[in-house]
Design an enzyme around this catalytic site. Structure first.
Site, PDB file in Angstrom:
ATOM      1  CG  HIS A  97     -28.141  24.381   0.674  1.00  0.00           C
ATOM      2  ND1 HIS A  97     -28.452  24.741   1.958  1.00  0.00           N
ATOM      3  CD2 HIS A  97     -29.127  23.542   0.283  1.00  0.00           C
ATOM      4  CE1 HIS A  97     -29.566  24.149   2.333  1.00  0.00           C
ATOM      5  NE2 HIS A  97     -29.995  23.406   1.330  1.00  0.00           N
TER       6      HIS A  97
ATOM      7  CD  GLU B 294     -25.374  28.793   1.348  1.00  0.00           C
ATOM      8  OE1 GLU B 294     -25.946  28.250   0.372  1.00  0.00           O
ATOM      9  OE2 GLU B 294     -25.946  29.001   2.422  1.00  0.00           O
TER      10      GLU B 294
ATOM     11  CB  CYS C  95     -29.464  26.163   6.184  1.00  0.00           C
ATOM     12  SG  CYS C  95     -28.270  24.998   5.493  1.00  0.00           S
TER      13      CYS C  95
ATOM     14  CB  CYS D 156     -24.752  26.259   4.520  1.00  0.00           C
ATOM     15  SG  CYS D 156     -25.395  25.285   3.135  1.00  0.00           S
TER      16      CYS D 156
END
Length: 160
Positions: free
Chosen positions: A75, A77, A103, A106
């Site tokens: 992801h 992040e 999410c 994360c």
């Protein structure tokens, strides 16, 4: 000439970074900032040195995991945090600008790394068809400030 706010600059950069994504499902960008200085950037996609989903699997993308998510992608992040740590930057006390709310996985990383604030553009729950933004709720429960970016940004990429 009116100078833009730093929030606007960093969120617009996150939107621009999302356009670098090779994912065929969703383009997400992230900017990690400390005291108005960018310490790292990221966008979603497979680990560096592997492959680009839109080039190798243009019709279907990479294989999906048991939850329907990309099996290879990091992801945005995660990429921003990993790049910062790899380059020995301290992320504790920083702010993360991201085009899609984190999410839950994360959010756990964000909290564990000591990131103090997250500003996001779009809801992860709305994108995934979930009843709530679990990642946002997790961060708020444990004292991380989470803010929806309050302004409209014109986004041309339909996957952002």
């Amino acid at each position: 000439m009116i100078k833009p706010d730093f929030d606007d600059i960093f969120m617009e950069l996150a939107v621009s970074l999302a356009k670098r994504s090779h994912c065929i499902k969703k383009h997400v960008g992230a900017v990690l900032v400390k005291e108005t200085r960018i310490i790292s950037i990221g966008y979603n996609g497979p680990p560096s040195g592997t492959h680009n989903c839109d080039e190798e699997f243009p019709e279907t993308g990479c294989r999906r995991d048991s939850k329907g998510s990309c099996s290879l992608a990091l992801h945005a992040e995660q990429n921003a945090i990993l790049y910062a740590v790899k380059n020995k930057a301290t992320v504790e006390g920083s702010t993360l600008y991201v085009t899609l709310a984190p999410c839950l996985a994360c959010a756990r990383i964000i909290y564990s790394m000591g990131i103090e604030k997250v500003i996001f553009l779009y809801s992860y729950a709305a994108y995934k068809g979930l009843p709530s933004d679990e990642g946002v709720e997790f961060l708020q429960r444990f004292g991380v400030e989470v803010v929806v970016y309050p302004k409209h940004i014109e986004v041309e990429d339909p996957l952002i």
